[in-house]
Design an enzyme around this catalytic site. Structure first.
Site, PDB file in Angstrom:
ATOM      1  N   LYS A 110     -42.440 -31.494  50.705  1.00  0.00           N
ATOM      2  CA  LYS A 110     -43.602 -30.640  50.574  1.00  0.00           C
ATOM      3  C   LYS A 110     -43.699 -29.937  49.422  1.00  0.00           C
ATOM      4  CE  LYS A 110     -47.394 -28.328  53.264  1.00  0.00           C
ATOM      5  NZ  LYS A 110     -47.680 -27.658  54.223  1.00  0.00           N
ATOM      6  N   SER A 136     -51.770 -29.587  56.644  1.00  0.00           N
ATOM      7  CA  SER A 136     -51.870 -29.588  55.236  1.00  0.00           C
ATOM      8  C   SER A 136     -50.859 -30.431  54.612  1.00  0.00           C
ATOM      9  CB  SER A 136     -51.575 -28.123  54.837  1.00  0.00           C
ATOM     10  OG  SER A 136     -50.215 -27.473  55.236  1.00  0.00           O
ATOM     11  N   SER A 182     -49.605 -27.895  60.890  1.00  0.00           N
ATOM     12  CA  SER A 182     -49.701 -28.716  59.612  1.00  0.00           C
ATOM     13  C   SER A 182     -48.500 -29.782  59.570  1.00  0.00           C
ATOM     14  CB  SER A 182     -49.784 -27.867  58.496  1.00  0.00           C
ATOM     15  OG  SER A 182     -50.747 -26.985  58.221  1.00  0.00           O
TER      16      SER A 182
END
Length: 481
Positions: free
Chosen positions: A75, A150, A174
């Site tokens: 990420k 996210s 997330s």
């Protein structure tokens, strides 16, 4: 793409070269990333060099790590030396960290190979990966739909077969919610189980790094590599790291499973409820003991989270001011004339660099921390957080794990909720309580909807008892086949 376990064993046994795996990964990214927008940065030459180094290490007869030759994406809130880290925001445009996050260093030590960085909601603030300054990520199951957020890019990289595993961060769901939306496994460890050093902070008392994978055993192996105490993170736990993968060998017969009434009320999609209840019934048929439980303060979780998380975000994001790194915007002449040039530069940089959702949360957080409102909002939210934690302590004294839906709905359409922040926030209603309590939780796929959209089954456990969570999730995976 094969599983983490299959690839690591294949490379260690000399049945496949890490360089061949890396070449396949790049081919898959080239084929799908233009449409899906899962990756923001790929360092092809370095990725191939990492793979060749693993192959050379094997040829020299040296012992390979637990993730030898396994491609794992990151990420883009995790620092990787020399590779752009944007957090999905324009304000960090052009910044290249001079160091690796602890989890990245541990992946390298385990001989994993890292192709690059994945898309996310800006500064991890969102539930759809639509607030990224670099465009939304699309769900590979249905490209008109969001992959959740996210950590949507990390989930899609696995779901689309680009990589075998990836790392995301989970502040209020997330990792688990995108895993549910894309049909993969997403594991959030206990708070403090994995070092946050090198993770760009959103809400420091909530953020936790964890893996996505195609199956529970693979996620367990990745967690075993990245977990453990780190003196550079003052919130890092000193508890020993057990063999999480070994938990997959334990049967689930006799496991006490709590089913909370509060997670099956208004707002839950009927197809999601039916799928989760079928999974619970099958767990019972396989020997689990199902018990109804009560978590009465769950109804306050959304409000509590958005007071605490925004307050911490307003503090953490104050460092992005155009002075030390990232974007710097010179203010207009009229703005310079109304106050100090430095403050005008701060304002111009933040206005240009932050997106609407980040600005909204900074404003909310600044408000709840301001004089006259601190006791009414922030302090009260901390007290409610304690009540939520106590609910879990009480229930998990009587059961081994809690099982419930991961998300109230399947993946929704891109653009469907972008103009309704409250509707977007409610997507995390079932994941927020475990985050507020710092508990380990995993999302594993259960039966999809009639339209073929994935549905996630969430398993929540006691603090630092990832083993039982993994045991239950793997047991369900075995039942489902």
């Amino acid at each position: 793409m094969k599983t983490v376990i299959e690839l690591a064993e294949g490379v260690a046994g000399g049945h496949v070269d890490a360089e061949a795996i890396a070449t396949d990964v790049l081919r898959a990214i080239d084929a799908r990333n233009t449409t899906l927008n899962a990756f923001l940065a790929i360092d092809r030459e370095d990725f191939l060099a990492q793979a060749r180094a693993v192959d050379e290490k094997r040829k020299r007869g040296e012992k390979l790590g637990a993730l030898a030759g396994v491609p794992i994406a990151l990420k883009d809130a995790l620092c990787m030396r020399g590779v752009p880290t944007t957090c999905g925001s324009k304000i960090l445009e052009g910044w290249r960290p001079p160091y690796d996050a602890t989890v990245v260093a541990r992946l390298r030590a385990a001989d994993a190979i890292i192709p690059g960085k994945t898309n996310l909601d800006e500064f991890a603030m969102g539930s759809s990966t639509e607030s990224s300054a670099y465009g939304p990520t699309r769900n590979p199951v249905d490209e008109t739909r969001t992959p959740g957020g996210s950590s949507g890019g990390s989930a899609v990289a696995v779901a689309a077969g680009m990589v075998s595993a990836s790392l995301g961060s989970d502040t209020g769901g997330s990792i688990r919610q995108p895993a549910a939306f894309t049909g993969v496994v997403g594991l959030k460890p206990s708070y403090g189980r994995v070092s946050r050093y090198g993770l760009v902070a959103f809400a420091s008392s909530l953020d936790q790094i964890g893996p996505f994978a195609t199956d529970v055993r693979s996620a367990a192996r990745v967690l075993s590599v990245i977990a453990g105490h780190d003196p550079r993170d003052t919130t890092s736990l000193t508890d020993p790291v057990p063999s999480f993968e070994a938990a997959c060998e334990s049967p689930i017969r006799g496991l006490r499973v709590g089913v909370p009434d509060e997670y099956f009320q208004d707002g839950l999609d009927p197809e999601v409820e039916a799928s989760v209840r079928r999974a619970i019934a099958k767990l019972e048929q396989d020997g689990c003991v199902i018990k109804p439980v009560k978590l009465p303060h769950t109804k306050h979780a959304v409000a509590t989270y958005y007071v605490l998380a925004t307050a911490e975000a307003s503090s953490n994001l104050a460092r992005f001011d155009g002075v030390r790194f990232g974007l710097r915007v010179s203010p207009a002449a009229k703005d310079r004339s109304q106050g100090s040039a430095l403050h005008a530069m701060y304002g111009a940089t933040r206005d240009a660099g932050f997106g609407a959702e980040v600005k909204r949360r900074i404003m909310l957080g600044t408000f709840v921390l301001s004089a006259g409102y601190y006791d009414a909002y922030y302090l009260k939210a901390q007290k409610v957080r304690t009540l939520i934690r106590r609910d879990f302590e009480t229930v998990l004294g009587d059961v081994d794990v809690i099982v419930c839906p991961t998300s109230p709905t399947p993946a929704f359409k891109l653009g469907e909720k972008t103009n309704d922040p409250l509707a977007m926030y409610l997507q995390d209603i079932y994941t927020l309580p475990a985050s507020l309590a710092g508990l380990p939780a995993i999302s594993v796929p259960c039966d999809p909807t009639a339209a073929g959209l994935p549905v996630g089954l969430q398993v929540i456990g006691r603090p630092c008892d990832e083993e039982t969570v993994i045991r239950a999730a793997h047991g369900w995976e075995r039942i489902r086949g």
